[in-house]
Design a protein around this motif. Structure first.
Motif, mmCIF file in Angstrom:
data_model
loop_
_atom_site.group_PDB
_atom_site.id
_atom_site.type_symbol
_atom_site.label_atom_id
_atom_site.label_comp_id
_atom_site.label_asym_id
_atom_site.label_seq_id
_atom_site.Cartn_x
_atom_site.Cartn_y
_atom_site.Cartn_z
ATOM 1 N N ARG A 78 0.797 -1.276 0.105
ATOM 2 C CA ARG A 78 0.050 -0.042 -0.086
ATOM 3 C C ARG A 78 0.846 1.035 0.107
ATOM 4 N NH1 ARG A 78 -1.545 3.629 3.710
ATOM 5 N NH2 ARG A 78 -0.506 2.571 5.242
ATOM 6 N N LEU A 79 2.080 1.426 0.789
ATOM 7 C CA LEU A 79 2.870 2.427 0.533
ATOM 8 C C LEU A 79 3.357 2.665 -0.521
ATOM 9 C CD1 LEU A 79 4.737 1.969 4.238
ATOM 10 C CD2 LEU A 79 2.794 3.513 3.669
ATOM 11 N N TYR A 80 3.848 1.615 -1.332
ATOM 12 C CA TYR A 80 4.514 1.925 -2.590
ATOM 13 C C TYR A 80 3.292 2.333 -3.524
ATOM 14 C CZ TYR A 80 9.005 -0.233 -1.769
ATOM 15 O OH TYR A 80 10.258 -0.528 -1.080
ATOM 16 N N VAL A 81 2.014 1.464 -3.454
ATOM 17 C CA VAL A 81 1.012 2.023 -4.509
ATOM 18 C C VAL A 81 0.799 3.605 -4.411
ATOM 19 C CG1 VAL A 81 -1.318 1.706 -5.004
ATOM 20 C CG2 VAL A 81 0.274 -0.250 -4.983
ATOM 21 N N GLN A 82 0.526 3.979 -2.971
ATOM 22 C CA GLN A 82 0.199 5.276 -2.708
ATOM 23 C C GLN A 82 1.379 6.223 -2.745
ATOM 24 O OE1 GLN A 82 -2.053 5.080 0.887
ATOM 25 N NE2 GLN A 82 -3.640 3.815 0.015
ATOM 26 N N SER A 83 2.478 5.829 -3.071
ATOM 27 C CA SER A 83 3.629 6.607 -3.243
ATOM 28 C C SER A 83 4.236 7.182 -1.936
ATOM 29 C CB SER A 83 3.463 7.893 -4.320
ATOM 30 O OG SER A 83 3.163 7.443 -5.581
ATOM 31 N N GLU A 84 3.837 6.643 -0.960
ATOM 32 C CA GLU A 84 4.325 6.956 0.498
ATOM 33 C C GLU A 84 5.641 6.713 0.768
ATOM 34 O OE1 GLU A 84 1.832 6.341 3.933
ATOM 35 O OE2 GLU A 84 0.052 6.305 2.676
ATOM 36 N N THR A 294 6.543 -2.934 -5.129
ATOM 37 C CA THR A 294 5.754 -2.927 -6.264
ATOM 38 C C THR A 294 5.694 -1.530 -6.880
ATOM 39 O OG1 THR A 294 3.640 -2.508 -4.972
ATOM 40 C CG2 THR A 294 4.469 -4.629 -5.407
ATOM 41 N N ASP A 295 5.497 -1.692 -8.378
ATOM 42 C CA ASP A 295 5.019 -0.204 -9.047
ATOM 43 C C ASP A 295 3.619 0.185 -8.758
ATOM 44 O OD1 ASP A 295 4.169 1.052 -11.656
ATOM 45 O OD2 ASP A 295 6.624 1.051 -11.700
ATOM 46 N N PRO A 296 3.634 1.449 -8.730
ATOM 47 C CA PRO A 296 2.057 1.879 -8.467
ATOM 48 C C PRO A 296 1.007 1.225 -9.487
ATOM 49 C CG PRO A 296 3.653 3.634 -8.042
ATOM 50 C CD PRO A 296 4.604 2.599 -8.734
ATOM 51 N N ARG A 297 1.606 1.267 -10.793
ATOM 52 C CA ARG A 297 0.846 0.536 -11.778
ATOM 53 C C ARG A 297 0.483 -0.729 -11.486
ATOM 54 N NH1 ARG A 297 4.142 2.783 -16.978
ATOM 55 N NH2 ARG A 297 5.766 1.904 -15.427
ATOM 56 N N GLN A 298 1.114 -1.635 -10.910
ATOM 57 C CA GLN A 298 0.767 -2.900 -10.696
ATOM 58 C C GLN A 298 0.026 -3.414 -9.790
ATOM 59 O OE1 GLN A 298 4.882 -4.151 -9.891
ATOM 60 N NE2 GLN A 298 5.438 -4.886 -11.904
ATOM 61 N N GLY A 299 -0.286 -2.390 -8.632
ATOM 62 C CA GLY A 299 -1.283 -2.756 -7.775
ATOM 63 C C GLY A 299 -0.338 -3.332 -6.479
ATOM 64 N N ARG A 300 -0.962 -3.301 -5.135
ATOM 65 C CA ARG A 300 -0.429 -3.803 -3.952
ATOM 66 C C ARG A 300 -0.342 -5.283 -3.902
ATOM 67 N NH1 ARG A 300 -4.651 -2.107 0.696
ATOM 68 N NH2 ARG A 300 -2.867 -2.867 2.015
ATOM 69 N N PHE A 301 -1.262 -6.108 -4.836
ATOM 70 C CA PHE A 301 -1.349 -7.591 -4.756
ATOM 71 C C PHE A 301 -0.426 -8.105 -5.875
ATOM 72 C CE2 PHE A 301 -5.360 -5.968 -3.021
ATOM 73 C CZ PHE A 301 -5.267 -6.249 -1.787
ATOM 74 N N ALA A 302 0.233 -7.500 -6.405
ATOM 75 C CA ALA A 302 1.025 -7.757 -7.811
ATOM 76 C C ALA A 302 2.065 -9.106 -7.253
ATOM 77 C CB ALA A 302 1.850 -6.859 -8.331
#
Length: 375
Positions: A78-84, A294-302
């Motif tokens: 979640r932190l990676y997806v939301q760029s935190e 993860t990359d934000p475009r991949q999603g947190r469950f990638a």
């Protein structure tokens, strides 16, 4: 310190949420299994919750490592997806500091797992096994309740009584069973009697009998009018023999102190398994940190599925090594701890994957250039 509290709180909330879900799934599955045995008359329904309660520490012992592993993946994902995480890195948060922030709650969870594995779980298993053993030693009709149908063990039939006196005498007894000597077992036998009782055999190894007095035995094929009715003064129905109690305790119920003073392969394997479970928490925590990126475009469950597969390989490898130690293979004990070292090395490799990949690409380019010059 503010970032640490934020990360630790998120990790522990995710861990306990996943633990709750997994615990409900595992405990409900085990409860359904015990409930089926109670419906078959093999155990008293009143002890089901007590048995499940005593087994909960054993469930948590294996659930918490997986829950913490998934908690890191979900929280950091979640932190990676939301760029935190990107913002934290820009503010000077290094990978080393992230690992330190992760390992502090990991040590806390590993301490809980160690307490469960070394102390609470064996004690709970011992109490649960004592209850299960007491149920196996019961007579087949010990759980008979007036006004309720009671299935006989093995699905041989069903019995019913209108009243059970304080002297264990039964009133208005009904017994239905299949005649095993009939063609394809289709003949139905009904027995009705005004009174009955259980005749206990003087030899505990022999089966008891359900004895009915002054009743009728009706035998025939359902759907046909050809019935045979027999009046009897006394009718005996052989009951199933109670299972003999096991002479030795299950290894999982033994206290850790008893395992330490034993040299039996099964005891040694169980002791090292209990020591391995807390170590498992620390190693999977290190594995989860690079796997959560993860990359934000991949999603947190990638990367959740490949990460879970890696975890299952880790756990199955430990279980297989434990089995080899139980078989008396002394080398397998070294293998058991070598598996921890192997997956610790995988974690280090994942942390340095970008460096390793760049080195591999560089070496491949040098090799191609050398081959081209030689040709």
């Amino acid at each position: 310190m503010l970032i640490f509290r934020y990360i630790a709180k998120d990790l522990l909330i995710s861990t306990f949420a996943v633990s709750g879900i997994l615990l409900i799934l595992v405990a409900s599955g085990r409860f359904v299994k015990y409930l089926a045995r109670a419906a078959a008359g093999e155990m008293d329904a009143g002890v089901l919750l007590a048995i499940i309660g005593y087994r909960l520490p054993g469930f948590l012992e294996l659930i918490l490592p997986l829950a913490f592993f998934l908690g890191i993946l979900l929280s950091y994902g979640r932190l990676y997806v939301q760029s935190e995480m990107t913002v934290m890195r820009a503010c000077g948060m290094s990978v080393r500091r992230l690992v330190v922030y992760t390992m502090i709650p990991a040590v806390f969870v590993a301490s809980i797992v160690a307490w469960l594995s070394l102390d609470v779980s064996p004690s709970g298993m011992q109490k649960a096994e004592a209850l299960l053993l007491a149920q196996k030693e019961r007579g087949e009709l010990d759980g008979l309740i007036a006004g309720h149908f009671h299935p006989l063990q093995g699905g041989r039939g069903v019995t019913y009584t209108e009243e059970v006196t304080k002297q264990k005498e039964m009133r208005d007894v009904f017994l239905a069973e299949n005649n095993p000597d009939a063609v394809e077992g289709k003949q139905l036998v009904l027995v009705v009697a005004p009174t009955g009782h259980v005749r206990v055999s003087p030899d505990p190894k022999e089966a008891n009998f359900l004895v009915l007095e002054d009743g009728y035995r009706i035998e025939g094929v359902p759907g046909n009018a050809d019935y045979q009715i027999t009046r009897f003064e006394e009718y005996g129905q052989r009951l199933s023999k109670p299972e003999e109690p096991r002479s030795r305790d299950k290894v999982d119920t033994l206290a850790t102190g008893a395992l330490m003073s034993s040299t039996l392969p099964s005891h040694v394997a169980t002791l090292h398994w209990r020591l391995s479970v807390p170590v498992l928490v620390l190693v999977v925590a290190l594995l989860a940190v690079p796997l959560s990126k993860t990359d934000p475009r991949q999603g947190r469950f990638a990367k959740t599925l490949p990460a879970v597969i890696l975890y299952m390989v880790y756990l199955v490898s430990l279980s297989g090594a434990r089995g080899l130690v139980e078989d008396g293979n002394a080398v397998a004990l070294v293998l058991m701890w070598g598996i921890h070292i192997l997956f610790l090395g995988i974690a280090v490799l994942l942390f340095n994957w970008s460096t390793v990949s760049a080195l591999f690409v560089r070496l491949s380019g040098v090799a191609r250039k050398t081959v081209g010059e030689q040709s």
